[in-house]
Design a protein around this motif. Structure first.
Motif, PDB file in Angstrom:
ATOM      1  N   ILE A 192     -13.098  -9.157  -4.385  1.00  0.00           N
ATOM      2  CA  ILE A 192     -13.710  -9.118  -3.156  1.00  0.00           C
ATOM      3  C   ILE A 192     -12.552  -8.571  -2.023  1.00  0.00           C
ATOM      4  CG2 ILE A 192     -14.799 -10.011  -0.746  1.00  0.00           C
ATOM      5  CD1 ILE A 192     -16.468  -9.613  -3.346  1.00  0.00           C
ATOM      6  N   ASP A 193     -11.423  -9.038  -2.037  1.00  0.00           N
ATOM      7  CA  ASP A 193     -10.244  -8.709  -1.314  1.00  0.00           C
ATOM      8  C   ASP A 193      -9.826  -7.277  -1.622  1.00  0.00           C
ATOM      9  OD1 ASP A 193      -7.737  -9.009   0.376  1.00  0.00           O
ATOM     10  OD2 ASP A 193      -6.607  -9.001  -1.338  1.00  0.00           O
ATOM     11  N   ILE A 194     -10.011  -6.765  -2.968  1.00  0.00           N
ATOM     12  CA  ILE A 194      -9.434  -5.580  -3.085  1.00  0.00           C
ATOM     13  C   ILE A 194     -10.532  -4.379  -2.785  1.00  0.00           C
ATOM     14  CG2 ILE A 194      -9.415  -3.966  -5.002  1.00  0.00           C
ATOM     15  CD1 ILE A 194      -7.796  -6.364  -6.631  1.00  0.00           C
ATOM     16  N   ILE A 195     -11.939  -4.816  -2.738  1.00  0.00           N
ATOM     17  CA  ILE A 195     -12.904  -4.007  -2.144  1.00  0.00           C
ATOM     18  C   ILE A 195     -12.616  -3.904  -0.596  1.00  0.00           C
ATOM     19  CG2 ILE A 195     -15.270  -3.888  -1.601  1.00  0.00           C
ATOM     20  CD1 ILE A 195     -15.708  -5.482  -4.198  1.00  0.00           C
ATOM     21  N   ASN A 196     -12.320  -4.845  -0.170  1.00  0.00           N
ATOM     22  CA  ASN A 196     -11.796  -4.771   1.398  1.00  0.00           C
ATOM     23  C   ASN A 196     -10.719  -3.746   1.716  1.00  0.00           C
ATOM     24  OD1 ASN A 196     -13.979  -6.571   2.189  1.00  0.00           O
ATOM     25  ND2 ASN A 196     -12.915  -8.325   2.098  1.00  0.00           N
ATOM     26  N   GLN A 197      -9.730  -3.947   0.975  1.00  0.00           N
ATOM     27  CA  GLN A 197      -8.729  -3.168   1.135  1.00  0.00           C
ATOM     28  C   GLN A 197      -8.998  -1.656   0.730  1.00  0.00           C
ATOM     29  OE1 GLN A 197      -4.846  -4.187  -0.813  1.00  0.00           O
ATOM     30  NE2 GLN A 197      -5.711  -6.283  -1.008  1.00  0.00           N
ATOM     31  N   MET A 198      -9.974  -1.337  -0.179  1.00  0.00           N
ATOM     32  CA  MET A 198     -10.283  -0.026  -0.474  1.00  0.00           C
ATOM     33  C   MET A 198     -11.107   0.358   0.499  1.00  0.00           C
ATOM     34  SD  MET A 198     -11.361   0.271  -4.420  1.00  0.00           S
ATOM     35  CE  MET A 198     -12.183  -1.194  -4.698  1.00  0.00           C
ATOM     36  N   ASN A 225      -6.979  -6.504 -14.955  1.00  0.00           N
ATOM     37  CA  ASN A 225      -6.002  -7.588 -14.138  1.00  0.00           C
ATOM     38  C   ASN A 225      -5.313  -6.856 -12.917  1.00  0.00           C
ATOM     39  OD1 ASN A 225      -4.186  -5.530 -14.963  1.00  0.00           O
ATOM     40  ND2 ASN A 225      -3.246  -6.611 -16.651  1.00  0.00           N
ATOM     41  N   GLY A 226      -5.923  -5.882 -12.383  1.00  0.00           N
ATOM     42  CA  GLY A 226      -5.323  -5.629 -11.043  1.00  0.00           C
ATOM     43  C   GLY A 226      -4.196  -4.302 -10.845  1.00  0.00           C
ATOM     44  N   MET A 227      -3.903  -4.070 -12.169  1.00  0.00           N
ATOM     45  CA  MET A 227      -3.004  -2.798 -12.403  1.00  0.00           C
ATOM     46  C   MET A 227      -3.577  -1.694 -11.973  1.00  0.00           C
ATOM     47  SD  MET A 227      -0.194  -4.800 -13.116  1.00  0.00           S
ATOM     48  CE  MET A 227       1.026  -3.606 -13.332  1.00  0.00           C
ATOM     49  N   MET A 228      -2.822  -0.827 -11.179  1.00  0.00           N
ATOM     50  CA  MET A 228      -3.279   0.504 -10.916  1.00  0.00           C
ATOM     51  C   MET A 228      -2.761   1.777 -11.700  1.00  0.00           C
ATOM     52  SD  MET A 228      -4.046   0.624  -6.789  1.00  0.00           S
ATOM     53  CE  MET A 228      -4.537   2.363  -6.812  1.00  0.00           C
ATOM     54  N   SER A 229      -3.676   2.722 -12.098  1.00  0.00           N
ATOM     55  CA  SER A 229      -3.107   3.689 -12.905  1.00  0.00           C
ATOM     56  C   SER A 229      -3.802   5.261 -12.186  1.00  0.00           C
ATOM     57  CB  SER A 229      -3.685   3.801 -14.347  1.00  0.00           C
ATOM     58  OG  SER A 229      -3.412   2.296 -14.910  1.00  0.00           O
ATOM     59  N   ASP A 277     -10.597  -0.371   3.744  1.00  0.00           N
ATOM     60  CA  ASP A 277      -9.750  -0.067   4.823  1.00  0.00           C
ATOM     61  C   ASP A 277      -9.204   1.327   4.550  1.00  0.00           C
ATOM     62  OD1 ASP A 277     -10.322  -2.253   6.042  1.00  0.00           O
ATOM     63  OD2 ASP A 277      -8.671  -3.290   5.354  1.00  0.00           O
ATOM     64  N   ALA A 278      -8.822   1.535   3.343  1.00  0.00           N
ATOM     65  CA  ALA A 278      -8.238   2.866   2.890  1.00  0.00           C
ATOM     66  C   ALA A 278      -9.086   4.172   2.815  1.00  0.00           C
ATOM     67  CB  ALA A 278      -7.410   2.770   1.661  1.00  0.00           C
ATOM     68  N   ASN A 279     -10.283   3.961   3.403  1.00  0.00           N
ATOM     69  CA  ASN A 279     -11.374   5.212   3.220  1.00  0.00           C
ATOM     70  C   ASN A 279     -11.683   5.566   1.786  1.00  0.00           C
ATOM     71  OD1 ASN A 279     -11.675   5.316   6.067  1.00  0.00           O
ATOM     72  ND2 ASN A 279      -9.904   6.086   6.131  1.00  0.00           N
ATOM     73  N   ARG A 332      -0.367  -3.920  -1.719  1.00  0.00           N
ATOM     74  CA  ARG A 332      -1.444  -3.716  -1.148  1.00  0.00           C
ATOM     75  C   ARG A 332      -1.999  -2.341  -1.484  1.00  0.00           C
ATOM     76  NH1 ARG A 332      -4.116  -6.960   1.728  1.00  0.00           N
ATOM     77  NH2 ARG A 332      -5.197  -5.505   3.145  1.00  0.00           N
ATOM     78  N   PHE A 333      -3.248  -2.523  -1.697  1.00  0.00           N
ATOM     79  CA  PHE A 333      -3.950  -0.985  -2.343  1.00  0.00           C
ATOM     80  C   PHE A 333      -3.535   0.360  -1.742  1.00  0.00           C
ATOM     81  CE2 PHE A 333      -7.250   2.216  -2.367  1.00  0.00           C
ATOM     82  CZ  PHE A 333      -7.544   2.499  -3.602  1.00  0.00           C
ATOM     83  N   HIS A 334      -3.441   0.613  -0.472  1.00  0.00           N
ATOM     84  CA  HIS A 334      -3.040   1.675   0.300  1.00  0.00           C
ATOM     85  C   HIS A 334      -1.658   1.966   0.036  1.00  0.00           C
ATOM     86  CE1 HIS A 334      -3.228   4.810   3.792  1.00  0.00           C
ATOM     87  NE2 HIS A 334      -4.039   5.310   2.651  1.00  0.00           N
TER      88      HIS A 334
END
Length: 464
Positions: free
Chosen positions: A137-143, A371-375, A145-147, A392-394
């Motif tokens: 849920i936190d990651i969705i909110n960050q996304m 597991n939250g790693m970004m590629s 916010d990053a539009n 943070r995502f952005h």
């Protein structure tokens, strides 16, 4: 003819875009709200914003109906904010790299009920450290916010993931949701309805053959019939748009025309060709990859179907950046591809294809692992650009030097004459064959123009 690029790149225009991109969120929200309530007629109250938005829509060749559809989607508010910020900060880049990714492909879990032969995720069992519900849920909110505007949930089999339905329902409040699935569990109509009721809008089902023998060879005995029943149930739900995804290899290349006919009979909206990427369980299967000539033939078959889309209602898309070149060449410049996807507004694309064409990895979209790693791309899960459990995502997106390199075609270790910005090759395939900034070895232009020695050796071998 108005030079839109020159107008947009003017300092005063970028200053206006910066204002609306960073301080005018309330005004953008008002525009989308007014459009949803009263149509597009009164949706602009300030001339500066009206001019900027109208220029952008005109350049894309959007009809009034298309504009209304665009403005009725709440997630497109993020798209507008994303574009405003990108152009305000960087002008019209070539190619265009978004301030925040427009699309995220989220491998929600590695849990899967199938063991497909060349699964890029090597899925089966869940990872020991998959994200908690709260972190999702936190990651969705960050996304948001990053539009970010679009999420495609994949896996593994995403609907098997813990608390997936709760995450889906929450994400659908803000984002346009697609689901990538093997379809076997969707022979249960209740699950199909549950997808629609919880906010999914597009569902793409993997189908790798027109016959049980071909499909089951790749995905397991009995999976074909279950997948077909799943597709039929999806098509029967009027709230969902449905696609078939096919990874084309030497195993099923000859069946592609029959798969397209099957897709048309089933009544799906999309047929998506997926490039074979030698990664995951397919890392050692280079021999099943298509030859450049076969890929060229395949993409031309897709284009033939594209020309019949008004009759068949079947849209043909591809993850192969070369499809953009095929569309552009075959239509005499009247059709092109935006980030691998086709459009019917081809004439207006002539001016922006240099910004939008080619591989979108690290510049239009990114992937999140269970597991939250970004590629940069879902087909290069081994490449990590950040850890969402710690960053943070952005910040990950904005600060990734690799993503910046992938977006800078001048940094590539080759240059394709004529198609460097229209196509540029698939970065995941380039990596799988040795160099993420190198050429895509499956491209016939590369083989014939940039690597003639290979062609000479092939001719010599064939005539020996």
């Amino acid at each position: 003819m108005l030079d839109v690029e020159r107008v947009i790149n003017r300092k005063i225009v970028r200053k206006v875009l910066h204002h609306y991109g960073y301080k005018g969120q309330k005004r953008i929200d008002e525009i989308f709200g007014a459009a949803r309530e009263r149509g597009i007629g009164p949706f602009f109250g300030r001339m500066s914003l009206k001019i900027a938005m109208q220029l952008g829509m005109k350049k894309l060749g959007m009809s009034r109906k298309m504009k209304e559809s665009f403005l009725s989607g709440p997630h497109n508010r993020q798209t507008v904010m994303n574009i405003l910020r990108t152009v305000a900060d960087n002008g019209m880049q070539q190619p265009f790299r978004f301030d925040g990714p427009a699309l995220i492909v989220w491998n929600y879990t590695s849990l899967c009920n199938l063991r497909c032969r060349y699964c890029y995720q090597d899925a089966g069992r869940p990872l020991d450290d998959e994200l908690s519900f709260e972190k999702c849920i936190d990651i969705i909110n960050q996304m948001v916010d990053a539009n970010v505007a679009f999420i495609a949930f994949s896996g593994g089999e995403p609907i098997m993931g813990p608390r997936f339905w709760d995450v889906l329902k929450y994400a659908a409040k803000f984002l346009h949701i697609s689901i990538a699935t093997n379809g076997t569990l969707l022979e249960d109509r209740m699950l199909v309805d549950k997808l629609a009721d919880n906010g999914a809008r597009n569902v793409f089902v993997s189908l790798d053959g027109a016959t049980p023998e071909t499909h089951d060879f790749i995905r397991g005995r009995g999976s074909y019939e279950r997948t077909i029943r799943g597709v039929q149930n999806l098509v029967a739900n009027s709230h969902l748009r449905v696609g078939i995804n096919t990874v084309v290899t030497q195993h099923n290349f000859e069946e592609v025309p029959d798969i397209l006919k099957l897709a048309n009979r089933l009544g799906v909206n999309y047929f998506s060709h997926y490039n074979f990427i030698p990664t995951g369980r397919g890392s050692d299967d280079h021999k099943i990859d298509l030859l450049p000539e076969q890929r060229e033939q395949l993409l031309n078959i897709l284009y033939e179907w594209h020309t019949k889309r008004k009759q068949t209602k079947l849209n043909t898309v591809s993850t192969s950046p070369q499809y953009c070149r095929i569309l552009y060449e075959s239509s005499g410049g009247e059709t092109a591809g935006l980030f691998h996807y086709t459009t019917d507004t081809g004439a207006s694309l002539k001016g922006i294809i240099k910004y939008a064409g080619g591989c979108g990895a690290g510049r239009v979209y990114a992937a999140i692992q269970p597991n939250g790693m970004m590629s940069p791309c879902v087909f290069m899960p081994q490449v990590k650009i950040g850890d969402l459990r710690k960053e943070r995502f952005h910040d990950i997106w904005k600060n990734s030097e690799l993503c910046k390199s992938l977006s800078d075609r001048e940094s590539y270790h080759f240059k394709c004459p004529g198609y460097h910005y229209v196509c540029g090759g698939c970065r995941a395939r380039a990596l799988a064959y040795g160099d993420i900034l190198g050429p895509d070895p499956g491209c016939i232009v590369y083989q014939k123009t940039l690597h003639p020695k290979v062609e000479a050796e092939k001719v010599e071998a064939a005539t020996a």
